[in-house]
Design a protein around this motif. Structure first.
Motif, PDB file in Angstrom:
ATOM      1  N   CYS A  95       0.831  -1.201   0.000  1.00  0.00           N
ATOM      2  CA  CYS A  95       0.000   0.000   0.000  1.00  0.00           C
ATOM      3  C   CYS A  95       0.873   1.262   0.000  1.00  0.00           C
ATOM      4  O   CYS A  95       0.547   2.246  -0.688  1.00  0.00           O
ATOM      5  N   GLN A  96       1.974   1.230   0.734  1.00  0.00           N
ATOM      6  CA  GLN A  96       2.874   2.391   0.717  1.00  0.00           C
ATOM      7  C   GLN A  96       3.517   2.558  -0.657  1.00  0.00           C
ATOM      8  O   GLN A  96       3.700   3.692  -1.125  1.00  0.00           O
ATOM      9  N   ARG A  97       3.847   1.461  -1.309  1.00  0.00           N
ATOM     10  CA  ARG A  97       4.378   1.555  -2.674  1.00  0.00           C
ATOM     11  C   ARG A  97       3.335   2.182  -3.612  1.00  0.00           C
ATOM     12  O   ARG A  97       3.677   2.989  -4.481  1.00  0.00           O
ATOM     13  N   ALA A  98       2.067   1.810  -3.432  1.00  0.00           N
ATOM     14  CA  ALA A  98       1.014   2.411  -4.245  1.00  0.00           C
ATOM     15  C   ALA A  98       0.894   3.912  -3.960  1.00  0.00           C
ATOM     16  O   ALA A  98       0.674   4.713  -4.877  1.00  0.00           O
ATOM     17  N   GLY A  99       1.066   4.298  -2.688  1.00  0.00           N
ATOM     18  CA  GLY A  99       1.045   5.720  -2.350  1.00  0.00           C
ATOM     19  C   GLY A  99       2.193   6.475  -2.991  1.00  0.00           C
ATOM     20  O   GLY A  99       2.025   7.629  -3.426  1.00  0.00           O
ATOM     21  N   ILE A 100       3.350   5.845  -3.079  1.00  0.00           N
ATOM     22  CA  ILE A 100       4.496   6.471  -3.752  1.00  0.00           C
ATOM     23  C   ILE A 100       4.212   6.597  -5.247  1.00  0.00           C
ATOM     24  O   ILE A 100       4.525   7.623  -5.867  1.00  0.00           O
ATOM     25  N   ALA A 101       3.591   5.564  -5.844  1.00  0.00           N
ATOM     26  CA  ALA A 101       3.224   5.639  -7.258  1.00  0.00           C
ATOM     27  C   ALA A 101       2.259   6.794  -7.505  1.00  0.00           C
ATOM     28  O   ALA A 101       2.373   7.521  -8.503  1.00  0.00           O
ATOM     29  N   ARG A 102       1.321   6.982  -6.601  1.00  0.00           N
ATOM     30  CA  ARG A 102       0.366   8.096  -6.718  1.00  0.00           C
ATOM     31  C   ARG A 102       1.111   9.432  -6.678  1.00  0.00           C
ATOM     32  O   ARG A 102       0.810  10.344  -7.458  1.00  0.00           O
ATOM     33  N   ALA A 103       2.085   9.560  -5.778  1.00  0.00           N
ATOM     34  CA  ALA A 103       2.872  10.798  -5.708  1.00  0.00           C
ATOM     35  C   ALA A 103       3.661  11.018  -6.992  1.00  0.00           C
ATOM     36  O   ALA A 103       3.753  12.139  -7.497  1.00  0.00           O
ATOM     37  N   LEU A 104       4.228   9.945  -7.543  1.00  0.00           N
ATOM     38  CA  LEU A 104       5.030  10.065  -8.761  1.00  0.00           C
ATOM     39  C   LEU A 104       4.188  10.432  -9.980  1.00  0.00           C
ATOM     40  O   LEU A 104       4.722  10.972 -10.956  1.00  0.00           O
ATOM     41  N   ALA A 105       2.889  10.156  -9.940  1.00  0.00           N
ATOM     42  CA  ALA A 105       2.027  10.462 -11.083  1.00  0.00           C
ATOM     43  C   ALA A 105       2.058  11.944 -11.438  1.00  0.00           C
ATOM     44  O   ALA A 105       1.841  12.314 -12.598  1.00  0.00           O
ATOM     45  N   SER A 106       2.351  12.791 -10.459  1.00  0.00           N
ATOM     46  CA  SER A 106       2.364  14.238 -10.689  1.00  0.00           C
ATOM     47  C   SER A 106       3.690  14.745 -11.235  1.00  0.00           C
ATOM     48  O   SER A 106       3.854  15.959 -11.415  1.00  0.00           O
ATOM     49  N   ASP A 107       4.655  13.843 -11.464  1.00  0.00           N
ATOM     50  CA  ASP A 107       5.990  14.240 -11.924  1.00  0.00           C
ATOM     51  C   ASP A 107       6.617  15.274 -10.988  1.00  0.00           C
ATOM     52  O   ASP A 107       7.022  16.364 -11.412  1.00  0.00           O
ATOM     53  N   PRO A 108       6.712  14.952  -9.695  1.00  0.00           N
ATOM     54  CA  PRO A 108       7.227  15.936  -8.726  1.00  0.00           C
ATOM     55  C   PRO A 108       8.735  16.106  -8.819  1.00  0.00           C
ATOM     56  O   PRO A 108       9.441  15.278  -9.414  1.00  0.00           O
ATOM     57  N   ARG A 109       9.225  17.177  -8.226  1.00  0.00           N
ATOM     58  CA  ARG A 109      10.652  17.397  -8.034  1.00  0.00           C
ATOM     59  C   ARG A 109      11.037  17.183  -6.578  1.00  0.00           C
ATOM     60  O   ARG A 109      12.201  16.941  -6.261  1.00  0.00           O
ATOM     61  N   LEU A 110      10.058  17.303  -5.669  1.00  0.00           N
ATOM     62  CA  LEU A 110      10.294  17.173  -4.236  1.00  0.00           C
ATOM     63  C   LEU A 110       9.265  16.223  -3.636  1.00  0.00           C
ATOM     64  O   LEU A 110       8.068  16.369  -3.888  1.00  0.00           O
ATOM     65  N   LEU A 111       9.733  15.255  -2.850  1.00  0.00           N
ATOM     66  CA  LEU A 111       8.847  14.435  -2.032  1.00  0.00           C
ATOM     67  C   LEU A 111       9.076  14.792  -0.576  1.00  0.00           C
ATOM     68  O   LEU A 111      10.219  14.810  -0.106  1.00  0.00           O
ATOM     69  N   VAL A 112       7.991  15.080   0.119  1.00  0.00           N
ATOM     70  CA  VAL A 112       8.038  15.301   1.559  1.00  0.00           C
ATOM     71  C   VAL A 112       7.518  14.026   2.208  1.00  0.00           C
ATOM     72  O   VAL A 112       6.327  13.713   2.149  1.00  0.00           O
ATOM     73  N   LEU A 113       8.437  13.271   2.787  1.00  0.00           N
ATOM     74  CA  LEU A 113       8.166  11.928   3.295  1.00  0.00           C
ATOM     75  C   LEU A 113       8.046  12.000   4.813  1.00  0.00           C
ATOM     76  O   LEU A 113       9.045  12.135   5.521  1.00  0.00           O
ATOM     77  N   ASP A 114       6.814  11.909   5.316  1.00  0.00           N
ATOM     78  CA  ASP A 114       6.568  12.073   6.746  1.00  0.00           C
ATOM     79  C   ASP A 114       6.437  10.698   7.400  1.00  0.00           C
ATOM     80  O   ASP A 114       5.382  10.068   7.334  1.00  0.00           O
ATOM     81  N   GLU A 115       7.534  10.222   8.011  1.00  0.00           N
ATOM     82  CA  GLU A 115       7.591   8.904   8.653  1.00  0.00           C
ATOM     83  C   GLU A 115       7.076   7.814   7.703  1.00  0.00           C
ATOM     84  O   GLU A 115       6.205   7.016   8.064  1.00  0.00           O
TER      85      GLU A 115
END
Length: 226
Positions: free
Chosen positions: A150-170
């Motif tokens: 599920c966390q991997r799916a959440g990371i995939a969702r974040a990557l869908a936006s083509d971000p430059r910065l990920l704010v990873l909270d715990e």
């Protein structure tokens, strides 16, 4: 030397009369992992919310890709938000239990007006593969996945936006140690491939030592070292 991806100066965050973040400053380069480390309640997550402008700081400066975010209205921030994506602690709480995984990953593309009905499903499958999930998992709902999946799916969702910065909270604190290592290795590989900057919020020193290029220690809303 190029300008930092993120530059935070004299950040102050208040909740009523309580000052949660008191004069915090740091910078982060593209491709770098900066960890905010400290005990629960020290202001780490409030700092993350302020960086994302999900909580407006009372004082201070947040510059992202050279732009001062605190001076922007919500409508002016909207086109910048895809480039700054959060990944939260609770993988199940980050995804709607009603939606299939493929729909959760597609949602940012649809909200941002970038969804292509012809190419979109292939893009979702590509993102699932990129985070180490079989694209068939897109048909499942969050409760049908393990915490790590599920966390991997959440990371995939974040990557869908083509971000430059990920704010990873715990992002791995709720995962079993063996699963945690796999997610941390995934994040390292994604950073190498995509040049992402990571603001990594964590209270676990062992995790911090494993992932961070630099560490800022926080206590009672202030930077104590770093």
């Amino acid at each position: 030397m190029s300008d930092p991806l993120l530059d935070v100066r004299d950040l102050v965050v208040r909740y009523g009369r309580v000052t949660a973040v008191d004069g915090v400053s740091f910078s982060l380069a593209a491709g770098e992992t900066l960890a905010l480390n400290g005990p629960s309640g020290c202001g780490k997550s409030s700092t993350a919310l302020a960086v994302l402008l999900l909580r407006r700081p009372a004082e201070g400066s947040v510059r992202f890709e050279g732009r001062e975010l605190t001076a922007l209205s919500e409508s002016e921030l909207r086109p910048l938000r895809p480039r700054m994506q959060p990944v939260f602690q609770d993988p199940y709480g980050s995804l709607s239990p009603r939606h299939r995984i493929r729909d959760a990953i597609a949602e940012p593309l649809k909200v941002q007006g970038r969804w292509d009905p012809d190419q979109g499903p292939a893009r979702v499958a590509e993102l699932l593969d990129r985070v180490g999930l079989d694209p068939a998992y897109g048909d499942r709902r969050p409760h049908e996945l393990s915490g790590g999946q599920c966390q991997r799916a959440g990371i995939a969702r974040a990557l869908a936006s083509d971000p430059r910065l990920l704010v990873l909270d715990e992002p791995v604190s709720s995962l079993d140690p063996s699963v945690r290592a796999g997610v941390l290795n995934l994040l390292a590989d994604l950073q190498d491939d995509l040049g992402l900057g990571y603001l990594f919020i964590c209270h676990d020193r062992a995790v911090v030592r494993h992932v961070a290029d630099r560490v800022i220690e926080m206590r009672e809303g202030r930077v104590t070292s770093g």
